[in-house]
Design a protein around this motif. Sequence first.
Motif, short mmCIF file in Angstrom:
data_model
loop_
_atom_site.label_atom_id
_atom_site.label_comp_id
_atom_site.label_asym_id
_atom_site.label_seq_id
_atom_site.Cartn_x
_atom_site.Cartn_y
_atom_site.Cartn_z
N THR A 165 0.82 -1.21 0.00
CA THR A 165 0.00 0.00 0.00
C THR A 165 0.85 1.26 0.00
O THR A 165 0.32 2.35 -0.17
N LEU A 173 -7.33 -1.37 -2.37
CA LEU A 173 -6.99 -2.59 -1.66
C LEU A 173 -8.03 -3.68 -1.90
O LEU A 173 -7.67 -4.85 -2.10
N ILE A 174 -9.28 -3.33 -1.92
CA ILE A 174 -10.33 -4.33 -2.15
C ILE A 174 -10.18 -4.94 -3.54
O ILE A 174 -10.28 -6.16 -3.71
N LEU A 198 -2.09 -1.49 6.48
CA LEU A 198 -3.36 -0.77 6.54
C LEU A 198 -3.19 0.70 6.91
O LEU A 198 -3.96 1.55 6.45
N TRP A 246 -2.36 2.56 3.83
CA TRP A 246 -3.57 2.60 3.00
C TRP A 246 -4.50 3.69 3.50
O TRP A 246 -5.01 4.51 2.73
N LEU A 253 -13.78 -3.00 3.32
CA LEU A 253 -12.66 -3.93 3.48
C LEU A 253 -13.00 -4.99 4.52
O LEU A 253 -12.78 -6.18 4.29
N GLU A 284 -15.29 -7.40 2.97
CA GLU A 284 -14.63 -8.18 1.91
C GLU A 284 -13.79 -9.32 2.46
O GLU A 284 -13.68 -10.38 1.85
#
Length: 171
Positions: free
Chosen positions: A35, A67-68, A85, A88, A106, A109
């Motif tokens: 990220t 990211l997803i 994270l 991100w 997220l 997901e």
Amino acid sequence: MSKTILVTGGARSGKSAIAEGLISGMPGAPIYIATAEVRDGEMAERVAVHQARRGPEWTTVHAPTDLIGALRDSDGKGPRLVDCLTLWLTNLMLSDADWQAAGRALASELGQQASHVVLVTNEVGAGIVPENALARAFRDAAGQLNQWIAAEADEVILAVSGLPLRVKSND
């Protein structure tokens, strides 16, 4: 059955190395979802150190904000390590994206993934209260994001001085 593991801890606590070790014990070719955005020499050096430690068997996917999408595109191709994270979140906040919607998406997901996911994040709430509003907003956002992901994770590991301390396990 896939497993989601969150590795958290302070700066330079050994989070990434612990997460890499977890991935190395999982079946399949390892995938590193980065990220970070390399914007200066210091970050370039950090990235090079991480790449050298991981070795050539890792595939790297760059996902500073999507990211997803990176998780969906890499699902079924091997265990994934998301590092990290906190970067991100920084990228989302700096681009004025709706980080809360992205964070909730997220978390949702992660339960849909067929392959293992190990996520690295920083614990930023253990220090002093930041002096400026942006830093306080980031600290609060990181704390909220970490809570959402920890709630969905099968395991949560706290890195302390390079040692893993398991704080949650659904085994």
